[in-house]
Design a protein around this motif. Sequence first.
Motif, PDB file in Angstrom:
ATOM      1  N   GLU A 103       0.824  -1.206   0.000  1.00  0.00           N
ATOM      2  CA  GLU A 103       0.000   0.000   0.000  1.00  0.00           C
ATOM      3  C   GLU A 103       0.858   1.257   0.000  1.00  0.00           C
ATOM      4  OE1 GLU A 103      -2.515  -0.561   3.384  1.00  0.00           O
ATOM      5  OE2 GLU A 103      -4.080  -1.550   2.197  1.00  0.00           O
ATOM      6  N   LEU A 104       1.991   1.205   0.712  1.00  0.00           N
ATOM      7  CA  LEU A 104       2.905   2.352   0.735  1.00  0.00           C
ATOM      8  C   LEU A 104       3.438   2.632  -0.662  1.00  0.00           C
ATOM      9  CD1 LEU A 104       4.525   4.468   2.352  1.00  0.00           C
ATOM     10  CD2 LEU A 104       6.273   2.710   2.704  1.00  0.00           C
ATOM     11  N   GLN A 105       3.863   1.566  -1.367  1.00  0.00           N
ATOM     12  CA  GLN A 105       4.347   1.765  -2.725  1.00  0.00           C
ATOM     13  C   GLN A 105       3.242   2.295  -3.635  1.00  0.00           C
ATOM     14  OE1 GLN A 105       5.071  -1.581  -5.286  1.00  0.00           O
ATOM     15  NE2 GLN A 105       6.772  -0.573  -6.334  1.00  0.00           N
ATOM     16  N   ALA A 106       2.044   1.774  -3.489  1.00  0.00           N
ATOM     17  CA  ALA A 106       0.929   2.208  -4.326  1.00  0.00           C
ATOM     18  C   ALA A 106       0.648   3.696  -4.148  1.00  0.00           C
ATOM     19  CB  ALA A 106      -0.320   1.390  -4.001  1.00  0.00           C
ATOM     20  N   VAL A 107       0.600   4.144  -2.902  1.00  0.00           N
ATOM     21  CA  VAL A 107       0.339   5.560  -2.631  1.00  0.00           C
ATOM     22  C   VAL A 107       1.459   6.432  -3.201  1.00  0.00           C
ATOM     23  CG1 VAL A 107       0.169   7.285  -0.792  1.00  0.00           C
ATOM     24  CG2 VAL A 107      -1.103   5.143  -0.603  1.00  0.00           C
ATOM     25  N   GLY A 108       2.713   6.022  -2.975  1.00  0.00           N
ATOM     26  CA  GLY A 108       3.841   6.817  -3.459  1.00  0.00           C
ATOM     27  C   GLY A 108       3.892   6.908  -4.967  1.00  0.00           C
ATOM     28  N   LEU A 109       3.666   5.788  -5.649  1.00  0.00           N
ATOM     29  CA  LEU A 109       3.715   5.800  -7.109  1.00  0.00           C
ATOM     30  C   LEU A 109       2.583   6.613  -7.706  1.00  0.00           C
ATOM     31  CD1 LEU A 109       4.772   2.177  -8.139  1.00  0.00           C
ATOM     32  CD2 LEU A 109       6.130   4.274  -8.174  1.00  0.00           C
ATOM     33  N   ASN A 113       3.926   9.989  -9.558  1.00  0.00           N
ATOM     34  CA  ASN A 113       3.793   9.896 -11.012  1.00  0.00           C
ATOM     35  C   ASN A 113       2.791  10.913 -11.536  1.00  0.00           C
ATOM     36  OD1 ASN A 113       5.640   7.863 -11.689  1.00  0.00           O
ATOM     37  ND2 ASN A 113       4.209   6.237 -11.170  1.00  0.00           N
ATOM     38  N   LEU A 114       1.667  11.076 -10.855  1.00  0.00           N
ATOM     39  CA  LEU A 114       0.703  12.097 -11.268  1.00  0.00           C
ATOM     40  C   LEU A 114       1.312  13.489 -11.161  1.00  0.00           C
ATOM     41  CD1 LEU A 114      -2.607  10.763  -9.660  1.00  0.00           C
ATOM     42  CD2 LEU A 114      -2.189  11.100 -12.105  1.00  0.00           C
ATOM     43  N   PRO A 153      -1.605  19.383  -4.673  1.00  0.00           N
ATOM     44  CA  PRO A 153      -2.899  18.973  -4.083  1.00  0.00           C
ATOM     45  C   PRO A 153      -3.735  18.053  -4.968  1.00  0.00           C
ATOM     46  CG  PRO A 153      -2.575  21.357  -3.905  1.00  0.00           C
ATOM     47  CD  PRO A 153      -1.537  20.844  -4.856  1.00  0.00           C
ATOM     48  N   LEU A 154      -3.732  18.271  -6.288  1.00  0.00           N
ATOM     49  CA  LEU A 154      -4.577  17.461  -7.154  1.00  0.00           C
ATOM     50  C   LEU A 154      -4.150  15.986  -7.162  1.00  0.00           C
ATOM     51  CD1 LEU A 154      -6.968  17.390  -9.006  1.00  0.00           C
ATOM     52  CD2 LEU A 154      -5.513  18.109 -10.913  1.00  0.00           C
ATOM     53  N   PRO A 155      -2.853  15.664  -7.302  1.00  0.00           N
ATOM     54  CA  PRO A 155      -2.460  14.259  -7.155  1.00  0.00           C
ATOM     55  C   PRO A 155      -2.795  13.690  -5.782  1.00  0.00           C
ATOM     56  CG  PRO A 155      -0.707  15.504  -8.221  1.00  0.00           C
ATOM     57  CD  PRO A 155      -1.704  16.498  -7.738  1.00  0.00           C
ATOM     58  N   ALA A 156      -2.678  14.526  -4.739  1.00  0.00           N
ATOM     59  CA  ALA A 156      -3.024  14.057  -3.393  1.00  0.00           C
ATOM     60  C   ALA A 156      -4.507  13.720  -3.303  1.00  0.00           C
ATOM     61  CB  ALA A 156      -2.648  15.120  -2.363  1.00  0.00           C
ATOM     62  N   LEU A 157      -5.346  14.529  -3.956  1.00  0.00           N
ATOM     63  CA  LEU A 157      -6.785  14.270  -3.940  1.00  0.00           C
ATOM     64  C   LEU A 157      -7.110  12.963  -4.654  1.00  0.00           C
ATOM     65  CD1 LEU A 157      -9.639  15.308  -3.281  1.00  0.00           C
ATOM     66  CD2 LEU A 157      -9.615  16.511  -5.481  1.00  0.00           C
ATOM     67  N   LEU A 158      -6.527  12.746  -5.829  1.00  0.00           N
ATOM     68  CA  LEU A 158      -6.787  11.520  -6.576  1.00  0.00           C
ATOM     69  C   LEU A 158      -6.252  10.286  -5.844  1.00  0.00           C
ATOM     70  CD1 LEU A 158      -5.927  12.800 -10.164  1.00  0.00           C
ATOM     71  CD2 LEU A 158      -8.189  12.219  -9.293  1.00  0.00           C
ATOM     72  N   THR A 159      -5.054  10.408  -5.289  1.00  0.00           N
ATOM     73  CA  THR A 159      -4.465   9.287  -4.556  1.00  0.00           C
ATOM     74  C   THR A 159      -5.250   8.998  -3.286  1.00  0.00           C
ATOM     75  OG1 THR A 159      -2.276   9.869  -5.414  1.00  0.00           O
ATOM     76  CG2 THR A 159      -2.352   8.402  -3.514  1.00  0.00           C
ATOM     77  N   GLY A 160      -5.630  10.052  -2.572  1.00  0.00           N
ATOM     78  CA  GLY A 160      -6.405   9.867  -1.353  1.00  0.00           C
ATOM     79  C   GLY A 160      -7.746   9.220  -1.611  1.00  0.00           C
ATOM     80  N   ALA A 161      -8.378   9.576  -2.728  1.00  0.00           N
ATOM     81  CA  ALA A 161      -9.675   8.988  -3.059  1.00  0.00           C
ATOM     82  C   ALA A 161      -9.551   7.492  -3.338  1.00  0.00           C
ATOM     83  CB  ALA A 161     -10.281   9.702  -4.260  1.00  0.00           C
ATOM     84  N   THR A 162      -8.527   7.103  -4.111  1.00  0.00           N
ATOM     85  CA  THR A 162      -8.346   5.677  -4.405  1.00  0.00           C
ATOM     86  C   THR A 162      -8.009   4.887  -3.141  1.00  0.00           C
ATOM     87  OG1 THR A 162      -6.014   6.063  -4.966  1.00  0.00           O
ATOM     88  CG2 THR A 162      -7.604   6.129  -6.767  1.00  0.00           C
ATOM     89  N   THR A 163      -7.257   5.509  -2.241  1.00  0.00           N
ATOM     90  CA  THR A 163      -6.921   4.834  -0.981  1.00  0.00           C
ATOM     91  C   THR A 163      -8.154   4.665  -0.104  1.00  0.00           C
ATOM     92  OG1 THR A 163      -4.697   5.799  -1.069  1.00  0.00           O
ATOM     93  CG2 THR A 163      -5.430   4.901   1.043  1.00  0.00           C
TER      94      THR A 163
END
Length: 366
Positions: A103-109, A113-114, A153-163
């Motif tokens: 999960e850590l790798q998934a969030v970081g990538l 990347n975004l 912020p936008l990559p954080a929003l997309l990543t946070g939503a998927t998490t």
Amino acid sequence: TADPLLMTSRMATSSSAPQWGLSPEEEQTLRHIVAGSASFSLLGSAIVIGSILKFRELSKRFFAIRLIFWLALTDGSAALFNVLGGFVDVRRLSVSAPYFLCELQAVGLLYFNLSSIFWSSCFAFTLFRDVVPAFPRRVLRTYEVYFHAVCWPLPALLTGATTALGYLGDAGPWCALGPAYGSQYLLCFYLPLVLAFVFNATTYIRVWGHASERRVTRYTSLYLIAFAAVWLPSLVVRLQVLVSGAASAPTFWLAAIEALCMPLQGALNALVYGWSLPTIRDMYRTMLLGANSIDAFVCGPSTFSHSLASSPPSSEYSPPDCYILGTTSVSLSPGVSSMSISPGTCSSSPEDCSRPTPSFGREYAA
């Protein structure tokens, strides 16, 4: 009687961890390919970041160097998380839900990347605003705050939503979104990716119509080729998974191409963005050769300007319009130029200083 532990693992596999059409051995091989490829990106990003930090004075004077710094920072961070995938136990993923390291790798990538993709679009936008005559260069630096407001912020929003929605899981060569969420993966990651590529391509096509030098077209074409080389195999793999299903896709060799190309993002960006800008080339040369000097700002009517995306003439950031990166070397200590350049002064004739500042595109032509 059946082994209770085996039954439990099978239940976990069928309910929470849908299987790829790849064996655990093949997945482990792919992760080793990813780690090896990512090491080149780590090296490329480190050279860019180290060069810029060593000569901080130039990053103050040339706005494009600042953009390349943030691009290299996100690329290097993504490369670190790609390397982290080599330590993920793929056999454990095959019988259980994703655990912390995955999960850590998934969030970081997903996040970095975004962010890197968005910074590449900011670079394209900056080049467009500087080359197109209708837009004055003097407002370029004012966009930096907006770039930061989009690229973090936008990559954080997309990543946070998927998490939060529980989409994270094994994605084959790395951890990102699990095989059960192929359409969500396309929506939250590859849709922004495609939109960014279309924006970059459209922007650079417009730049080609205004650029006075053919080298501008050649360099910006390299930006697009590098972008496509990194992400096209990955997009094809995700489309194959969506159409054929995770149980039968992707094929190993297609997944291997994806595993080789995607982590090279930092290395390719370091090459095409850094080497196309003479100011960055000079810093590369200094860092790699261990020299104590880089090309200095001197006046010369027969050479092209290297005032790439510089801020408006000001006492803090911009060198005089007549200064260009030429062939005269001066000693530079890290972060401080030994050559005092004060705006409005020039070592040459006043006529040279009165010339208008050339456009962003001239930097690419040098």
